[in-house]
Motif scaffolding. Structure first.
Motif, mmCIF file in Angstrom:
data_model
loop_
_atom_site.group_PDB
_atom_site.id
_atom_site.type_symbol
_atom_site.label_atom_id
_atom_site.label_comp_id
_atom_site.label_asym_id
_atom_site.label_seq_id
_atom_site.Cartn_x
_atom_site.Cartn_y
_atom_site.Cartn_z
ATOM 1 N N ALA A 170 -47.556 44.281 -35.569
ATOM 2 C CA ALA A 170 -46.934 42.980 -35.342
ATOM 3 C C ALA A 170 -45.866 43.125 -34.272
ATOM 4 C CB ALA A 170 -46.317 42.455 -36.635
ATOM 5 N N VAL A 171 -45.896 42.227 -33.283
ATOM 6 C CA VAL A 171 -44.975 42.257 -32.155
ATOM 7 C C VAL A 171 -44.180 40.962 -32.156
ATOM 8 C CG1 VAL A 171 -44.774 42.508 -29.646
ATOM 9 C CG2 VAL A 171 -46.654 43.646 -30.870
ATOM 10 N N ASP A 172 -42.860 41.069 -32.078
ATOM 11 C CA ASP A 172 -42.057 39.844 -32.113
ATOM 12 C C ASP A 172 -41.967 39.202 -30.733
ATOM 13 O OD1 ASP A 172 -40.007 41.099 -30.633
ATOM 14 O OD2 ASP A 172 -38.767 41.513 -32.396
ATOM 15 N N GLU A 173 -41.212 38.113 -30.641
ATOM 16 C CA GLU A 173 -41.149 37.352 -29.396
ATOM 17 C C GLU A 173 -40.446 38.089 -28.267
ATOM 18 O OE1 GLU A 173 -42.687 34.683 -28.770
ATOM 19 O OE2 GLU A 173 -43.305 33.987 -30.762
ATOM 20 N N ARG A 174 -39.693 39.152 -28.589
ATOM 21 C CA ARG A 174 -39.012 39.945 -27.567
ATOM 22 C C ARG A 174 -39.810 41.184 -27.167
ATOM 23 N NH1 ARG A 174 -33.935 39.036 -26.250
ATOM 24 N NH2 ARG A 174 -33.559 41.251 -25.842
ATOM 25 N N GLY A 175 -41.007 41.332 -27.737
ATOM 26 C CA GLY A 175 -41.847 42.469 -27.385
ATOM 27 C C GLY A 175 -41.557 43.716 -28.183
ATOM 28 N N THR A 176 -40.828 43.572 -29.279
ATOM 29 C CA THR A 176 -40.510 44.703 -30.145
ATOM 30 C C THR A 176 -41.481 44.745 -31.312
ATOM 31 O OG1 THR A 176 -38.167 44.510 -29.581
ATOM 32 C CG2 THR A 176 -38.704 45.783 -31.543
ATOM 33 N N ILE A 177 -41.928 45.916 -31.676
ATOM 34 C CA ILE A 177 -42.815 46.066 -32.836
ATOM 35 C C ILE A 177 -41.997 45.811 -34.099
ATOM 36 C CG2 ILE A 177 -44.276 47.662 -34.136
ATOM 37 C CD1 ILE A 177 -44.812 49.129 -31.474
ATOM 38 N N SER A 178 -42.435 44.858 -34.894
ATOM 39 C CA SER A 178 -41.700 44.532 -36.118
ATOM 40 C C SER A 178 -42.300 45.173 -37.357
ATOM 41 C CB SER A 178 -41.637 43.010 -36.306
ATOM 42 O OG SER A 178 -42.939 42.451 -36.347
ATOM 43 N N ALA A 179 -43.591 45.499 -37.313
ATOM 44 C CA ALA A 179 -44.226 46.135 -38.470
ATOM 45 C C ALA A 179 -45.522 46.791 -38.033
ATOM 46 C CB ALA A 179 -44.505 45.114 -39.564
ATOM 47 N N VAL A 180 -45.865 47.899 -38.710
ATOM 48 C CA VAL A 180 -47.136 48.595 -38.500
ATOM 49 C C VAL A 180 -47.697 48.923 -39.879
ATOM 50 C CG1 VAL A 180 -48.281 50.649 -37.570
ATOM 51 C CG2 VAL A 180 -46.341 49.636 -36.342
ATOM 52 N N SER A 181 -48.965 48.621 -40.106
ATOM 53 C CA SER A 181 -49.570 48.968 -41.394
ATOM 54 C C SER A 181 -51.029 49.329 -41.203
ATOM 55 C CB SER A 181 -49.435 47.815 -42.387
ATOM 56 O OG SER A 181 -50.184 46.687 -41.973
ATOM 57 N N THR A 182 -51.536 50.126 -42.125
ATOM 58 C CA THR A 182 -52.943 50.522 -42.144
ATOM 59 C C THR A 182 -53.551 50.076 -43.469
ATOM 60 O OG1 THR A 182 -52.418 52.689 -43.094
ATOM 61 C CG2 THR A 182 -52.462 52.528 -40.689
ATOM 62 N N PRO A 183 -54.883 50.057 -43.559
ATOM 63 C CA PRO A 183 -55.522 49.575 -44.789
ATOM 64 C C PRO A 183 -55.112 50.334 -46.046
ATOM 65 C CG PRO A 183 -57.109 49.627 -43.013
ATOM 66 C CD PRO A 183 -55.870 50.277 -42.488
ATOM 67 N N ALA A 184 -54.676 51.568 -45.918
ATOM 68 C CA ALA A 184 -54.291 52.348 -47.093
ATOM 69 C C ALA A 184 -52.937 51.934 -47.657
ATOM 70 C CB ALA A 184 -54.265 53.838 -46.738
ATOM 71 N N GLU A 185 -52.179 51.144 -46.919
ATOM 72 C CA GLU A 185 -50.831 50.786 -47.349
ATOM 73 C C GLU A 185 -50.833 49.480 -48.128
ATOM 74 O OE1 GLU A 185 -47.943 51.072 -44.111
ATOM 75 O OE2 GLU A 185 -49.414 52.287 -43.020
ATOM 76 N N SER A 186 -49.963 49.403 -49.122
ATOM 77 C CA SER A 186 -49.858 48.180 -49.901
ATOM 78 C C SER A 186 -49.335 47.045 -49.016
ATOM 79 C CB SER A 186 -48.909 48.388 -51.083
ATOM 80 O OG SER A 186 -47.604 48.697 -50.627
ATOM 81 N N GLY A 187 -49.836 45.884 -49.249
ATOM 82 C CA GLY A 187 -49.414 44.726 -48.479
ATOM 83 C C GLY A 187 -50.195 44.503 -47.202
ATOM 84 N N HIS A 188 -51.057 45.466 -46.833
ATOM 85 C CA HIS A 188 -51.809 45.341 -45.584
ATOM 86 C C HIS A 188 -52.724 44.107 -45.601
ATOM 87 C CE1 HIS A 188 -53.863 46.740 -41.932
ATOM 88 N NE2 HIS A 188 -55.001 46.414 -42.537
ATOM 89 N N ALA A 189 -53.450 43.939 -46.695
ATOM 90 C CA ALA A 189 -54.375 42.805 -46.788
ATOM 91 C C ALA A 189 -53.618 41.483 -46.725
ATOM 92 C CB ALA A 189 -55.194 42.904 -48.075
ATOM 93 N N ASP A 190 -52.457 41.443 -47.337
ATOM 94 C CA ASP A 190 -51.665 40.214 -47.296
ATOM 95 C C ASP A 190 -51.181 39.922 -45.883
ATOM 96 O OD1 ASP A 190 -52.005 39.890 -50.007
ATOM 97 O OD2 ASP A 190 -50.091 40.837 -50.540
ATOM 98 N N ARG A 191 -50.765 40.958 -45.153
ATOM 99 C CA ARG A 191 -50.321 40.763 -43.775
ATOM 100 C C ARG A 191 -51.473 40.269 -42.898
ATOM 101 N NH1 ARG A 191 -47.930 45.955 -44.798
ATOM 102 N NH2 ARG A 191 -45.695 45.750 -45.255
ATOM 103 N N LEU A 192 -52.647 40.820 -43.132
ATOM 104 C CA LEU A 192 -53.818 40.400 -42.376
ATOM 105 C C LEU A 192 -54.123 38.919 -42.630
ATOM 106 C CD1 LEU A 192 -56.302 40.993 -40.609
ATOM 107 C CD2 LEU A 192 -57.469 41.830 -42.663
ATOM 108 N N SER A 193 -54.104 38.526 -43.890
ATOM 109 C CA SER A 193 -54.388 37.127 -44.230
ATOM 110 C C SER A 193 -53.329 36.193 -43.658
ATOM 111 C CB SER A 193 -54.454 36.963 -45.756
ATOM 112 O OG SER A 193 -55.532 37.689 -46.291
#
Length: 457
Positions: A30-53
């Motif tokens: 996830a990249v914010d409006e200033r071009g900074t990465i705000s979050a990184v997740s992979t399928p093995a991590e909890s909450g990944h599916a929710d972030r995708l949705s």
């Protein structure tokens, strides 16, 4: 595709540490409006599916092609920007002759701002298209032209550190191309620092750098003055260090001490210093550089032309020296950091195995010197970022999204992936060894597309 305000789904490959790569498969960045990465997740991590949705529902999800990979943007720690017009030629003589015969006359032409504009605009555009998202530039001794280079970097979106070259020694600089005196050179550097900070829209993308060309080109008064200025402002420093037999020997003859020791004495060896080449650093020099937190710009191809030796990369890393890679335009005929990685690997093999067939194999090389793709890639990305203290070079929250989309199926591709032969662990090796500019489909700096099809480049 502008990455700002988006969540990107795909394969991300980075090497945040020198001991190997990390492949983030089917990851979300996830990249914010200033071009900074705000979050990184992979399928093995909890909450990944929710972030995708959530990203899909918000309409901010971007899904990359299955066979594509995203790499961190490349960090080039050593570029002579004004030498771009002679890239690929004028490599037939030793360093000290090359400077006088070819390089100083070319650099003197940058008093002409029209010439500077044309050359610098081509350079920055070409480097961005080749994936160089961060560049550390030597310019010329001309203040106006150097500020112009900084402005072009800002306009085209390249993260850059730009230095007005300081060189005033009458014995080693031609009369037609040198600073009037130490005071003029110091004030020119001070003015550049001030003016780069005032460039409209510059919120930290472009910085000024104190740039004594190398000790042979500078009087002691200039080196002392620049050291004092660096102490005042805390700016970055770049210079050449122990590059060739001639340059290394000159400093020993003039001062009775090595380049690294003298730069330290002048206050120019700091946590924000990058030393180009450094092939002839002694073990004591390496300890000193590591203790100060300074870094080396390893330029493997230009070393083959001018340094007369191979930089002992493994030895430097073992002593805690921070190292990144540089192309050294135009001391070697490359401008691509992919080529710099390839040559770093090749040079390390030649140092390890030796090159003289008349010497027995057991005595021919320097054991333990070789590197492979993961380390070369680290040096070209996270290693260079660490050398400059910049939040780039890897994919993690808080880092800037400076990145390259590598597409093996792009028109003109030289990168061939075979789904029934190659696994994900093979992709980076194939990219480094076989990809070309055609494969770099999009290049981003701080989330903004600056090269490739998405940028119109």
């Amino acid at each position: 595709m502008d990455a700002r305000g988006r969540t990107i789904r795909g394969r991300f490959i980075h090497a945040p540490r020198p001991d190997g790569i990390e492949i983030l498969s089917d990851a979300l960045v996830a990249v914010d409006e200033r071009g900074t990465i705000s979050a990184v997740s992979t399928p093995a991590e909890s909450g990944h599916a929710d972030r995708l949705s959530a990203a899909r529902d918000a309409g901010t999800l971007v899904e990359l092609p299955r066979r594509a990979s995203v790499l961190p943007g490349f960090v080039d720690l050593h570029i002579h920007a004004p030498q771009y017009p002679q890239l690929g030629k004028a490599l037939d003589v030793p360093l000290e002759i090359w400077l006088y015969r070819y390089t100083f006359p070319l650099e003197a032409r940058y008093a002409d701002l029209a010439f500077a504009e044309r050359s610098y605009r081509l350079l920055v555009g070409d480097l961005l298209a080749g994936g160089t998202t961060t560049a550390l530039y030597f310019a010329t001794l001309h203040g106006e032209a150097t500020l112009l280079l900084a402005a072009i970097c800002l306009e085209l979106g390249q993260r850059a550190l730009v230095g007005k070259v300081a060189m005033d020694h009458p014995d080693n600089c031609p009369a037609f191309y040198r600073d009037a005196d130490a005071d003029a050179a110091i004030e020119g550097t001070r003015a550049l620092i001030r003016e780069v900070g005032r460039l409209e829209g510059n919120d930290g993308l472009v910085h000024a750098v104190a740039t004594p060309r190398f000790i042979p080109a500078c009087t002691d008064a200039l080196l002392e003055g620049l050291g004092a200025l660096v102490g005042e402002c805390g700016c970055h420093v770049q210079t050449h260090c122990s590059e060739s037999d001639w340059a290394h020997g000159y400093v020993l003859a003039r001062h009775g001490r090595t380049d690294a020791e003298m730069l330290d004495r002048f206050g120019l060896l700091t946590r924000r210093t990058v030393l180009a080449h450094s092939n002839f650093l002694t073990p004591q020099d390496m300890n000193r550089v590591a203790a100060r937190g300074a870094a080396v710009a390893h330029c493997p191809l230009s070393n083959a032309y001018f340094a007369n030796s191979v930089f002992p990369l493994r030895a430097a890393l073992a002593r805690g020296v921070r190292v990144g890679l540089g192309t050294d335009i135009s001391g070697g005929p490359i401008s691509s950091m992919l080529d710099a990685q390839r040559m770093a690997i090749t040079a390390s093999r030649m140092l390890e195995t030796g090159v003289d067939p008349d010497v027995p194999a057991e005595r021919r090389g320097r054991p333990g010197s070789r590197i492979d793709v993961p380390l070369a890639f680290h040096l070209a990305t996270a290693g260079g970022a660490d050398a400059l203290d910049l939040p780039v070079g890897s994919f993690a929250a808080g880092r800037q999204f400076d990145a390259i989309l590598v597409d093996p199926d792009a028109p003109g591709s030289t990168l061939r992936l075979f789904d029934d032969v190659d696994g994900e662990e093979d992709y980076l090796e194939k990219i480094v060894h076989t990809a070309t500019r055609a494969n770099l489909a999009t290049v981003w700096v701080a989330g903004r597309p600056v090269a490739g099809a998405a940028s119109g480049g």
